[in-house]
Scaffold this motif. Structure first.
Motif, PDB file in Angstrom:
ATOM      1  N   GLN A   1      -6.428  30.125   2.677  1.00 23.68           N
ATOM      2  CA  GLN A   1      -6.546  28.963   1.793  1.00 23.68           C
ATOM      3  C   GLN A   1      -5.592  29.113   0.622  1.00 23.68           C
ATOM      4  O   GLN A   1      -5.380  30.211   0.123  1.00 23.68           O
ATOM      5  N   THR A   2      -4.975  28.025   0.257  1.00 21.60           N
ATOM      6  CA  THR A   2      -4.060  28.005  -0.898  1.00 21.60           C
ATOM      7  C   THR A   2      -4.375  26.835  -1.824  1.00 21.60           C
ATOM      8  O   THR A   2      -3.594  26.524  -2.714  1.00 21.60           O
ATOM      9  N   LYS A   3      -5.526  26.196  -1.566  1.00 21.74           N
ATOM     10  CA  LYS A   3      -5.841  24.998  -2.340  1.00 21.74           C
ATOM     11  C   LYS A   3      -6.305  25.343  -3.749  1.00 21.74           C
ATOM     12  O   LYS A   3      -6.039  24.597  -4.692  1.00 21.74           O
ATOM     13  N   PHE A   4      -6.992  26.468  -3.934  1.00 25.99           N
ATOM     14  CA  PHE A   4      -7.604  26.807  -5.223  1.00 25.99           C
ATOM     15  C   PHE A   4      -6.754  27.845  -5.956  1.00 25.99           C
ATOM     16  O   PHE A   4      -6.544  28.957  -5.467  1.00 25.99           O
ATOM     17  N   ILE A   5      -6.259  27.455  -7.124  1.00 28.99           N
ATOM     18  CA  ILE A   5      -5.340  28.301  -7.892  1.00 28.99           C
ATOM     19  C   ILE A   5      -6.002  28.708  -9.204  1.00 28.99           C
ATOM     20  O   ILE A   5      -6.259  27.857 -10.071  1.00 28.99           O
ATOM     21  N   PRO A   6      -6.315  29.992  -9.399  1.00 28.21           N
ATOM     22  CA  PRO A   6      -6.853  30.427 -10.689  1.00 28.21           C
ATOM     23  C   PRO A   6      -5.764  30.398 -11.765  1.00 28.21           C
ATOM     24  O   PRO A   6      -4.670  30.934 -11.558  1.00 28.21           O
ATOM     25  N   ILE A   7      -6.051  29.737 -12.870  1.00 22.11           N
ATOM     26  CA  ILE A   7      -5.173  29.758 -14.046  1.00 22.11           C
ATOM     27  C   ILE A   7      -5.838  30.689 -15.053  1.00 22.11           C
ATOM     28  O   ILE A   7      -6.922  30.375 -15.569  1.00 22.11           O
TER      29      ILE A   7
ATOM     30  N   ASN B   1       5.602  30.925 -17.355  1.00 24.71           N
ATOM     31  CA  ASN B   1       5.160  30.715 -15.972  1.00 24.71           C
ATOM     32  C   ASN B   1       5.023  29.248 -15.593  1.00 24.71           C
ATOM     33  O   ASN B   1       4.526  28.938 -14.509  1.00 24.71           O
ATOM     34  N   TRP B   2       5.445  28.352 -16.494  1.00 18.34           N
ATOM     35  CA  TRP B   2       5.258  26.919 -16.227  1.00 18.34           C
ATOM     36  C   TRP B   2       6.037  26.465 -14.985  1.00 18.34           C
ATOM     37  O   TRP B   2       5.509  25.749 -14.131  1.00 18.34           O
ATOM     38  N   ASP B   3       7.289  26.888 -14.894  1.00 21.73           N
ATOM     39  CA  ASP B   3       8.085  26.486 -13.729  1.00 21.73           C
ATOM     40  C   ASP B   3       7.452  26.956 -12.431  1.00 21.73           C
ATOM     41  O   ASP B   3       7.482  26.252 -11.414  1.00 21.73           O
ATOM     42  N   GLN B   4       6.875  28.152 -12.451  1.00 21.10           N
ATOM     43  CA  GLN B   4       6.214  28.677 -11.262  1.00 21.10           C
ATOM     44  C   GLN B   4       5.088  27.755 -10.821  1.00 21.10           C
ATOM     45  O   GLN B   4       4.940  27.449  -9.618  1.00 21.10           O
ATOM     46  N   LEU B   5       4.281  27.288 -11.779  1.00 21.83           N
ATOM     47  CA  LEU B   5       3.161  26.396 -11.448  1.00 21.83           C
ATOM     48  C   LEU B   5       3.663  25.054 -10.928  1.00 21.83           C
ATOM     49  O   LEU B   5       3.170  24.540  -9.913  1.00 21.83           O
TER      50      LEU B   5
ATOM     51  N   ILE C   1      -2.205  32.502 -11.885  1.00 19.26           N
ATOM     52  CA  ILE C   1      -1.008  32.341 -12.718  1.00 19.26           C
ATOM     53  C   ILE C   1      -1.417  32.584 -14.162  1.00 19.26           C
ATOM     54  O   ILE C   1      -2.381  31.987 -14.664  1.00 19.26           O
ATOM     55  N   ASP C   2      -0.676  33.445 -14.841  1.00 18.67           N
ATOM     56  CA  ASP C   2      -1.051  33.915 -16.175  1.00 18.67           C
ATOM     57  C   ASP C   2      -0.681  32.892 -17.247  1.00 18.67           C
ATOM     58  O   ASP C   2       0.491  32.635 -17.510  1.00 18.67           O
ATOM     59  N   PHE C   3      -1.714  32.290 -17.859  1.00 23.04           N
ATOM     60  CA  PHE C   3      -1.555  31.381 -19.000  1.00 23.04           C
ATOM     61  C   PHE C   3      -2.322  31.948 -20.203  1.00 23.04           C
ATOM     62  O   PHE C   3      -2.788  31.204 -21.056  1.00 23.04           O
ATOM     63  N   SER C   4      -2.441  33.251 -20.292  1.00 23.49           N
ATOM     64  CA  SER C   4      -3.327  33.854 -21.286  1.00 23.49           C
ATOM     65  C   SER C   4      -2.821  33.704 -22.712  1.00 23.49           C
ATOM     66  O   SER C   4      -3.601  33.833 -23.659  1.00 23.49           O
TER      67      SER C   4
END
Length: 479
Positions: free
Chosen positions: A99-105, A138-142, A127-130
């Protein structure tokens, strides 16, 4: 299929909720349809049904789970809201091996520097938004992930969500988002700055283009059209300010020769705005006054900013450039124009200014009323206008009307000319104007002073003292 996402988060605090909203707005600006309770869950809706539908809905391409301490605690303890939502998500996670639908931020870290994650998501890569820095990094990655695009491809712009069309004018959040990305690229010296710049300029122009007249106005009376100029100009002002912020950055970080080419292309693109769209079969020239005034205003602001940043050679590049005007209904062939083409006048706008006072140049008065930036004051606009006029006097093929000179005062002296009393100050002025010497420039302007020609009658009350305004007697007299 265009990206459509759902954001799952906890109302941990008003600060966290506002941050989530800003992230949602930024994603929307990057062409991603965002579903979030702030905008989409209305009074009378069933909260549980809303959550379940959006999590399992096949049209939702991704679910962003904003993981902070409160979210993790509520999910693990199955507390209402987040607890219900997380149970639905966990069923999806556990029942699908791939599954790749759920992305932890990852919004928050514990005292050991580890991200807070609910148990059911502990094995998922997030994806690290800490921190704000991590978010920008990391915005471009998201964005690339949500668009499903390879790293080397620019994300495709998606359709604008219909629920943002609440007013007559579209939101400027997209150009603002593109500018933020460009600013980060310049500050961090990223590769591909030209692509970020293009993205921003195209987005800003697209917004301006949406305001062009494409159907005959409801009324062609001067009063109606004057009100439309005011309304459209107000809608365009945020873009004017973004252009100013953009130029300030470019002057600081971009090579002057490269920037000169960028500005030439930029001005040429703006010249499309007052031209006739294909949808119109008949027109009146004053239907496009708001666009013409905008170009005139942006040009003066850009010259004022270059003066403030000391970019005098860049000013001369602009003054000596020729700009290609595309074929249109007003001009049946492509042709090159000088910067005096940016000057405009409008009698229509007078009807929005005053019924009692008649202004010799209503556009100048209108721009004066809209001069609301702290870093570019109306005095700076007057100075930019005077510099344009001074240069035009040295070139017989350029005709620039000094529309703002009436606001300067008869005995005033412009700062750029005052500083040219010193040799180093005059050398900067010389770079901007391209004159041979103080003596040569003095002789040219004295001719205008002696003839007291009509250009000096900017406010209809008489000529102006160019000797004083331009400090002619004292130019280049001090070391």
């Amino acid at each position: 299929m265009e990206p459509k996402i759902f954001i799952s988060y906890s109302w941990s605090s008003s600060v966290h909720r506002e941050r989530v909203r800003q992230i949602a707005d930024r994603l929307i600006g990057d062409g991603i349809d965002v579903i979030i309770d702030i905008y989409d869950l209305k009074e009378g809706n069933d909260k549980n049904a809303f959550m379940e539908k959006l999590v399992v809905d096949n049209s939702i391409t991704k679910v962003l789970v904003m993981c902070d301490k409160t979210y993790a605690e509520k999910a693990n303890q199955k507390i209402r809201g987040v607890g219900t939502e997380s149970q639905i998500i966990s069923q999806q996670v556990y029942t699908k091996v791939e599954q790749t639908k759920f992305i932890p931020i990852l919004c928050d870290n514990d005292e050991n520097g580890e991200p807070y994650l609910p148990v059911f998501m502990s094995s998922l890569i997030g994806i690290d938004f800490s921190t704000p820095e991590k978010e920008n990094e990391n915005w471009d990655q998201l964005v690339r992930l949500l668009h499903g695009q390879p790293l080397h491809k620019k994300p495709k712009l998606g359709p604008r969500p219909s629920y943002l069309n609440e007013t007559q004018y579209e939101s400027t959040s997209e150009p603002q988002t593109k500018f933020n990305a460009l600013r980060q690229a310049l500050l961090q010296n990223k590769k591909g700055v030209a692509h970020y710049r293009s993205d921003f300029l195209e987005s800003a122009f697209s917004y301006l283009d949406s305001l062009r007249v494409r159907a005959e106005p409801e009324s062609t009376s001067y009063e109606f059209l004057a009100l439309k100029i005011v309304q459209d100009s107000s809608a365009m002002r945020p873009i004017r300010n973004l252009y100013c912020d953009w130029l300030l950055l470019e002057i600081e970080f971009t090579d002057a020769n490269e920037l000169a080419d960028v500005l030439t292309s930029f001005y040429e693109t703006l010249l499309i705005l007052p031209t006739l769209p294909a949808e119109l079969r008949s027109f009146q020239m004053n239907w496009f006054d708001a666009q013409s005034i905008f170009i005139y205003e942006v040009f003066l602001y850009s010259i004022a900013l270059m003066i403030k940043k000391g970019a005098f050679k860049l000013i001369n590049e602009v003054f000596t450039s020729h700009f290609l005007v595309q074929e249109n209904e007003f001009s049946r062939h492509k042709n090159f124009v000088s910067y005096d083409h940016f000057f405009t006048s409008s009698n229509t706008i007078q009807h929005a200014l005053s019924q009692e006072n008649r202004y010799h140049n209503p556009v100048a008065e209108f721009i004066k009323r809209n001069a609301d930036r702290n870093d570019v004051t109306f005095s700076d606009i007057i100075e930019a206008d005077l510099l344009c006029f001074a240069h035009s006097c040295t070139n017989e093929n350029i005709n620039w009307y000094a529309a703002f000179i009436g606001y300067a005062g008869y005995y005033a002296t412009s700062e750029i000319f005052l500083r040219a009393t010193q040799h180093k100050g005059f050398m900067r002025l010389k770079d901007a104007l391209g004159v041979e010497s103080a003596h040569a420039f003095r002789a040219i302007m004295q001719k205008y002073q002696d003839s007291d020609n009509n250009i000096g009658y900017a406010n209809g009350r008489g000529g102006f003292n160019y000797v004083k305004l331009m400090n002619l007697d004292n130019l280049d007299t001090l070391k």
